[in-house]
Motif scaffolding. Structure first.
Motif, mmCIF file in Angstrom:
data_model
loop_
_atom_site.group_PDB
_atom_site.id
_atom_site.type_symbol
_atom_site.label_atom_id
_atom_site.label_comp_id
_atom_site.label_asym_id
_atom_site.label_seq_id
_atom_site.Cartn_x
_atom_site.Cartn_y
_atom_site.Cartn_z
ATOM 1 N N PHE A 21 3.351 -5.489 -2.908
ATOM 2 C CA PHE A 21 2.511 -4.382 -3.374
ATOM 3 C C PHE A 21 3.262 -3.367 -4.235
ATOM 4 O O PHE A 21 2.765 -2.934 -5.265
ATOM 5 C CB PHE A 21 1.886 -3.650 -2.177
ATOM 6 C CG PHE A 21 0.723 -4.367 -1.558
ATOM 7 C CD1 PHE A 21 -0.555 -4.241 -2.070
ATOM 8 C CD2 PHE A 21 0.920 -5.195 -0.465
ATOM 9 C CE1 PHE A 21 -1.625 -4.907 -1.500
ATOM 10 C CE2 PHE A 21 -0.138 -5.864 0.124
ATOM 11 C CZ PHE A 21 -1.415 -5.728 -0.401
ATOM 12 N N SER A 22 4.453 -2.982 -3.816
ATOM 13 C CA SER A 22 5.165 -1.891 -4.486
ATOM 14 C C SER A 22 6.293 -2.369 -5.384
ATOM 15 O O SER A 22 6.476 -1.864 -6.489
ATOM 16 C CB SER A 22 5.724 -0.911 -3.439
ATOM 17 O OG SER A 22 4.686 -0.387 -2.635
ATOM 18 N N LEU A 23 7.074 -3.345 -4.914
ATOM 19 C CA LEU A 23 8.246 -3.774 -5.673
ATOM 20 C C LEU A 23 7.872 -4.634 -6.875
ATOM 21 O O LEU A 23 8.502 -4.518 -7.929
ATOM 22 C CB LEU A 23 9.212 -4.531 -4.762
ATOM 23 C CG LEU A 23 10.554 -4.928 -5.390
ATOM 24 C CD1 LEU A 23 11.346 -3.681 -5.789
ATOM 25 C CD2 LEU A 23 11.367 -5.789 -4.433
ATOM 26 N N ALA A 24 6.878 -5.503 -6.730
ATOM 27 C CA ALA A 24 6.530 -6.429 -7.820
ATOM 28 C C ALA A 24 6.192 -5.698 -9.123
ATOM 29 O O ALA A 24 6.692 -6.081 -10.192
ATOM 30 C CB ALA A 24 5.383 -7.340 -7.385
ATOM 31 N N PRO A 25 5.370 -4.641 -9.101
ATOM 32 C CA PRO A 25 5.117 -3.913 -10.367
ATOM 33 C C PRO A 25 6.389 -3.283 -10.939
ATOM 34 O O PRO A 25 6.565 -3.238 -12.155
ATOM 35 C CB PRO A 25 4.102 -2.835 -9.960
ATOM 36 C CG PRO A 25 3.470 -3.362 -8.713
ATOM 37 C CD PRO A 25 4.547 -4.115 -8.000
ATOM 38 N N VAL A 80 0.854 1.676 -0.551
ATOM 39 C CA VAL A 80 -0.240 0.712 -0.725
ATOM 40 C C VAL A 80 -1.590 1.404 -0.609
ATOM 41 O O VAL A 80 -2.544 1.084 -1.334
ATOM 42 C CB VAL A 80 -0.128 -0.423 0.314
ATOM 43 C CG1 VAL A 80 -1.290 -1.393 0.183
ATOM 44 C CG2 VAL A 80 1.198 -1.157 0.156
ATOM 45 N N MET A 81 -1.676 2.369 0.287
ATOM 46 C CA MET A 81 -2.951 3.037 0.548
ATOM 47 C C MET A 81 -3.337 4.025 -0.562
ATOM 48 O O MET A 81 -4.528 4.206 -0.848
ATOM 49 C CB MET A 81 -2.889 3.799 1.885
ATOM 50 C CG MET A 81 -2.613 2.929 3.107
ATOM 51 S SD MET A 81 -3.935 1.754 3.465
ATOM 52 C CE MET A 81 -3.168 0.245 2.922
ATOM 53 N N GLU A 82 -2.359 4.676 -1.160
ATOM 54 C CA GLU A 82 -2.656 5.736 -2.126
ATOM 55 C C GLU A 82 -3.556 5.279 -3.281
ATOM 56 O O GLU A 82 -4.530 5.981 -3.619
ATOM 57 C CB GLU A 82 -1.353 6.326 -2.673
ATOM 58 C CG GLU A 82 -0.680 7.279 -1.697
ATOM 59 C CD GLU A 82 0.610 7.864 -2.249
ATOM 60 O OE1 GLU A 82 1.116 7.319 -3.255
ATOM 61 O OE2 GLU A 82 1.117 8.842 -1.681
ATOM 62 N N PRO A 83 -3.294 4.134 -3.942
ATOM 63 C CA PRO A 83 -4.206 3.706 -5.014
ATOM 64 C C PRO A 83 -5.622 3.445 -4.524
ATOM 65 O O PRO A 83 -6.592 3.713 -5.250
ATOM 66 C CB PRO A 83 -3.556 2.415 -5.526
ATOM 67 C CG PRO A 83 -2.126 2.518 -5.116
ATOM 68 C CD PRO A 83 -2.141 3.231 -3.822
ATOM 69 N N GLU A 84 -5.741 2.947 -3.291
ATOM 70 C CA GLU A 84 -7.070 2.680 -2.735
ATOM 71 C C GLU A 84 -7.804 3.986 -2.446
ATOM 72 O O GLU A 84 -9.025 4.078 -2.624
ATOM 73 C CB GLU A 84 -6.946 1.852 -1.449
ATOM 74 C CG GLU A 84 -6.223 0.527 -1.621
ATOM 75 C CD GLU A 84 -6.956 -0.403 -2.570
ATOM 76 O OE1 GLU A 84 -8.205 -0.365 -2.603
ATOM 77 O OE2 GLU A 84 -6.280 -1.173 -3.273
ATOM 78 N N ILE A 85 -7.061 4.996 -2.002
ATOM 79 C CA ILE A 85 -7.663 6.306 -1.740
ATOM 80 C C ILE A 85 -8.120 6.951 -3.046
ATOM 81 O O ILE A 85 -9.231 7.484 -3.148
ATOM 82 C CB ILE A 85 -6.655 7.216 -0.999
ATOM 83 C CG1 ILE A 85 -6.368 6.660 0.403
ATOM 84 C CG2 ILE A 85 -7.186 8.644 -0.910
ATOM 85 C CD1 ILE A 85 -5.247 7.383 1.136
#
Length: 303
Positions: free
Chosen positions: A105-109, A245-250
């Motif tokens: 979720f975070s490292l790949a980008p 991970v949650m922040e973009p969904e929020i």
């Protein structure tokens, strides 16, 4: 004597025409130049230079050997230049190991942005929650979440890995929002499982130095965060997930943070790499970029 050095001394003597001239160019004595050439001739069992008190000249074998020496010394210079270039410019294959959820979720980008910045670097990214031995498995950079064990690895801190509780607006519309952690026992919770599904799942929150530990239950458990995130955004329960991970969904309105007055679990996170006299440019640049991306957030969130 070092044969490569003796070859370089012989080549310089052949080019300049005398031991004295070679000695001056190489900043050594004429006697030392003579010793290097003699050592070569002894090891080969041949005469490379015809020498008189006034002049020297290459023998036929010496001329052929000189040509080969020049090729060998040129290759050595090229190898040294390549090593220096790779040490000063990010280049080559970099093997990285990271935990599954943070990595996907975070490292790949971050990795794709790094590759765009450094086009001569290739990255082999392995995502797994198992223990990785960098020496046995050949990894140059590791990212670990949790307390570190003693090791020979060099560790640089990143922002803590924080978890927050969220739920979809549709779920909250049907079931209401929990007001205190204890209310979670009355809700469907989407539990992340590390091992056997029979292990009880406990979520821990703190407020004003007081710890609240709640055993949660729900209809869905999984060892894959993507599956749980999908279920959460579809309104099937409350999820306790990584803040990044949650922040973009929020922000997108697919999830709403619950229990905002309580602090969820937080674990230290580090980037590690094997101890070296001086890390290569690819390792240095990756670690510096990683700290810029995931290290300063720690200060930003706490101020």
């Amino acid at each position: 004597m070092d044969k490569l050095t003796s070859m370089a001394v012989f080549a310089k003597s052949a080019e300049l025409g005398s031991f004295a001239a070679a000695a001056q160019a190489l900043e050594m004595s004429s006697q030392m130049v003579a010793k290097h050439v003699a050592a070569l001739e002894t090891s080969l069992g041949i005469t490379l230079l015809n020498r008189t008190t006034r002049r020297q000249s290459l023998t036929d074998i010496g001329r052929a050997y000189y040509d080969r020496c020049k090729m060998v010394l040129a290759e050595v210079d090229a190898a040294d230049s390549l090593a220096q270039e790779m040490h000063s410019q990010p280049k080559g294959l970099l093997r990285v190991s990271a935990p599954m959820t943070f990595g996907s979720f975070s490292l790949a980008p971050f990795v794709t942005r790094y590759l765009a910045r450094y086009p001569e670097v290739k990255i082999d990214l392995s995502l797994s929650d198992r223990y990785v031995d960098p020496l046995e498995d050949g990894y140059e950079i590791l990212i670990r979440i949790g307390e570190l064990e003693d090791s020979s690895l060099i560790a640089r801190p990143l922002a803590p890995y924080r978890l927050i509780a969220c739920a979809a607006p549709s779920y909250l519309a049907r079931h209401g929002a929990p007001e205190i952690p204890a209310d979670l026992s009355l809700h469907d919770c989407l539990a992340y499982t590390y091992g056997a599904s029979t292990i009880r799942c406990r979520w821990i929150f703190t407020q004003n130095d007081m710890t609240h530990e709640i055993e949660v239950n729900g209809r869905l458990r999984s060892d894959n965060w993507k599956a749980l995130l999908h279920a959460a955004t579809e309104g099937f329960g409350i999820i306790l997930g990584p803040e990044d991970v949650m922040e973009p969904e929020i922000k997108a309105g697919r999830l709403v943070r619950i229990l905002p007055d309580y602090v969820g679990p937080s674990r230290p996170m580090h980037v590690l790499y094997p101890s070296q006299r001086k890390p290569t440019a690819k390792i240095r640049s990756f670690i510096e970029a990683l700290i810029d991306e995931f290290g300063t957030k720690c200060l930003a969130r706490e101020t």
